[in-house]
Each structure stands twice: as C-alpha cells, then as structure tokens.
Design an enzyme around this catalytic site. Structure first.
Site, PDB file in Angstrom:
ATOM      1  CG  ASP A   1      -1.718  -7.976  -0.897  1.00 33.77           C
ATOM      2  OD1 ASP A   1      -0.660  -7.410  -1.259  1.00 33.77           O
ATOM      3  OD2 ASP A   1      -2.771  -7.355  -0.635  1.00 33.77           O
TER       4      ASP A   1
ATOM      5  CD  GLU B   1       0.428  -6.933   6.357  1.00 32.72           C
ATOM      6  OE1 GLU B   1       0.005  -5.761   6.200  1.00 32.72           O
ATOM      7  OE2 GLU B   1      -0.249  -7.926   6.053  1.00 32.72           O
TER       8      GLU B   1
ATOM      9  CG  HIS C   1      -2.105  -5.179   3.336  1.00 29.58           C
ATOM     10  ND1 HIS C   1      -2.284  -5.657   4.608  1.00 29.58           N
ATOM     11  CD2 HIS C   1      -3.356  -5.043   2.820  1.00 29.58           C
ATOM     12  CE1 HIS C   1      -3.582  -5.794   4.861  1.00 29.58           C
ATOM     13  NE2 HIS C   1      -4.252  -5.421   3.784  1.00 29.58           N
TER      14      HIS C   1
END
Ligand code: NAD
Length: 311
Positions: free
Chosen positions: A261, A266, A285
């Site tokens: 996740d 990111e 996430h």
C-alpha cells in the site's frame, strides 16, 4: 493562536472538529491546494501565529521546522511519524503526538484483503474476464498456513486476530512486544529470531515503523530466506523494503507475490518497473482511507492538538 490543517480529507470532518478548535480559541488555516503540501508551501502557510499543525504526509523537515518560528505542537493525522523530523522538533521543544489506534482496524482489514488477492486473485481474475477471456488462476488455501508478522503494535495485533479467525498459525517478531496475555488469548507465538520467521512464514506482513534502523529491513538477504511460495505484504512504509531486491525476487521466482500500500516514492516514478509485474500489487496508500478511520483520525488529531496547546 492559529492551527494549520494540511490533510485533504480533514475537511469532511469540519462539523466534528472545528467546534473543538474554536472553543479552545484556536483559529484554523486550511490547505486549499488540493494536494499534499511541499516544504515551501508549508513554510508560507505556517507563518506568524501558527502554534500548531495537524499534519498528514507533508514533509515537516528540519528546514520547515526551523522556519515555523511560533510552532509549539505537531499533531499527526495518522500514526507514522516518519515525515516529521523528530530530532529537530525536540530541539525546539515542539511537542509531537500521533493518532494512535485511529486506523488499526482499517489497515488490518486491508492487509487481509491483500492476502486474499495474493492467493485467490479475485481482482486480477475479474480484470481478465472483463477483457473478454474466461481464464482461471490457480489459488492457494490460507487455512493452516503461517502468517509471520514483523511488528505487532496496534495494527499487527488486529491482523493477528483476523488471521487466527481464518485458522492460520500466527508468529510475531517484535523485540518490544510485552503483552503475554494477548499471546495466550489468541494462541499466537512470539519468536525472537527474524530469520527463522522469514523462513517459516507463508505470508510475511510488515507492521513496524520506518526508522533509520528499519530502512530496507526486507533486503536481498531477507528475501532469499523466504519461501519461494511466500507472499510479502507491506502496509507500513515503502522504504522498509529494498524495491530493487524485491523486483529481482519477484522476477526470478524468489518469492511468489508482493502486495503493498506504500512505496518509496508516492506516487511511483513514471515507468516504475515493479508496476509491470502481474505478481506485484500497489494501492495508493489507502490503508487508513475508510470513513471510520478518517473520522477517528480527525477527532483524535484535533483532541491531541487542543491538549498540547491548551493542556
Ligand atoms: P504501533 O506503534 O502501534 O506498532 C509498531 C510496532 O512495531 C510496535 O509494537 C513496535 O514494538 C514494533 N517494532 C518497532 N521496531 C521494530 C523492529 N525493528 N522489528 C519488529 N518490530 C518492531 O504502530 P501501528 O499503529 O501498528 O502502525 C505500524 C505502522 O503502520 C506505522 O508506523 C505506519 O508507518 C504504518 N501505517 C500505515 C498506514 C497506511 O495507510 N498504509 C496507516 C497507519 C499506519
């Protein structure tokens, strides 16, 4: 006194939280950019009179903290504190608190969802059928298999309970774990050897914080210890895993599947090679992104900032 609130989803809980801030005499500054703030944006928004920040994943680095002259308290909208320079905050006597226990159920449930996707390929087979192909992917049963948890705090323990409910064996590696009654109550085994846990587990799931000591805990050597049929799950932080070594393990049959996740960057850089692999799953996430967890994160982080500033 002003409080800067950075998380995008916090606005959904204005009715719950703003009255608490107002009755404590705290004036709100919102993040209206629609995204996570950069260092420069944080510095410009957390100017004069900003005594508190309720922060999401935005970088509260040493540079940012040095510029926020009036800052006295940082309240994390979530659990992981790795985006906050805790040393720089401590040097300036800035208090830091996280919303412990706000999202453990949600992250634990995502972990179980990852585990099922890894062994039964529900989503992947749905995609194949929608693409016009009537093809199956052979699965595996979870009953009787061993779940190895690295870190067993708020989230790890919730995962342990659910894995026991699925009739799995659960082994925990956590050098700071001291809840003996939990082990007895749930028939869970605490082990003191990480290598042995990696070698024995059918599913390895990470539930520990990212610190300088835990960065790349899952490296080439750790991956080589794991079973070839093993599944690796990471809902904690991307940098716990050496992604280069993970790519190698997934493409050479070192391990069977990885679901994560979180990622070192990111979103991941365009062309990230792990994303081309059918035995690699990345979600954005989203572990704590449920209505229930977000509401608790908003409430707990608000209560924490009020306590720290008005105590
Ligand atoms: P927690 O503090 O309750 O538990 C962390 C556990 O890790 C503790 O029991 C601690 O003893 C253990 N630990 C520390 N160092 C260790 C080591 N070297 N080896 C093994 N165990 C170790 O935290 P939590 O609420 O369970 O959250 C765990 C992590 O999950 C957080 O640090 C955060 O990074 C991540 N998280 C991710 C999401 C998401 O949206 N994906 C949401 C919440 C939390």
């Amino acid at each position: 006194m002003k409080v800067l609130i950075t998380p995008k989803s916090f606005k959904n809980y204005r009715e719950l939280t703003y009255p608490l801030l107002e009755s404590a005499g705290l004036q709100v500054i919102e993040n209206n950019t629609g995204s996570t703030l950069s260092e420069a944006e944080l510095i410009s928004l957390a100017g004069e009179g900003v005594a508190g920040i309720i922060v999401g994943l935005d970088p509260l680095s040493e540079r940012v903290i040095a510029h926020c002259r009036d800052l006295r308290a940082i309240s994390k909208y979530g659990v992981g504190l790795d985006n906050i320079d805790l040393v720089a905050a401590a040097k300036r006597n800035i208090q830091v608190k996280n919303a412990l226990g706000s999202n453990n159920t949600s992250v634990a449930e995502l972990t179980i969802a990852f585990m099922f996707e890894a062994v039964r390929h529900v989503g992947a087979q749905g995609v194949i059928v929608k693409a016009g192909r009537w093809e199956r992917i052979m699965g595996l049963e979870l009953t009787g298999k061993t779940m190895g948890l690295i870190g067993a705090g708020q989230i790890g323990r919730e995962v342990a309970k659910r894995a026991r409910g699925l009739l799995m064996n659960v082994h925990i590696f956590d050098p700071y774990f001291d809840d003996v009654s939990f082990l007895e109550r749930h028939q869970v085994k605490l082990v003191d050897n990480l290598e042995a846990l990696l070698a024995r587990a059918d599913v390895v799931s990470l539930h520990l914080p990212l610190t300088p000591n835990t960065k790349h805990l899952i490296d080439r050597v750790a991956l080589q210890l794991m079973k070839k049929s093993a599944v690796l799950i990471n809902t904690s932080r991307g940098e716990l895993v050496d992604e280069e070594a993970l790519y190698e393990a997934l493409t050479t049959g070192g391990i069977a599947y990885a679901a994560t996740d979180v990622f070192s960057a990111e979103p991941p850089a365009p062309g990230e090679k792990l994303l081309n692999l059918s035995n690699f799953l990345l979600t954005p996430h989203t572990g704590a992104y449920t209505r229930e967890a977000n509401e608790r994160m908003a409430l707990y982080s608000t209560q924490n900032i009020v306590t720290m500033l008005k105590g």
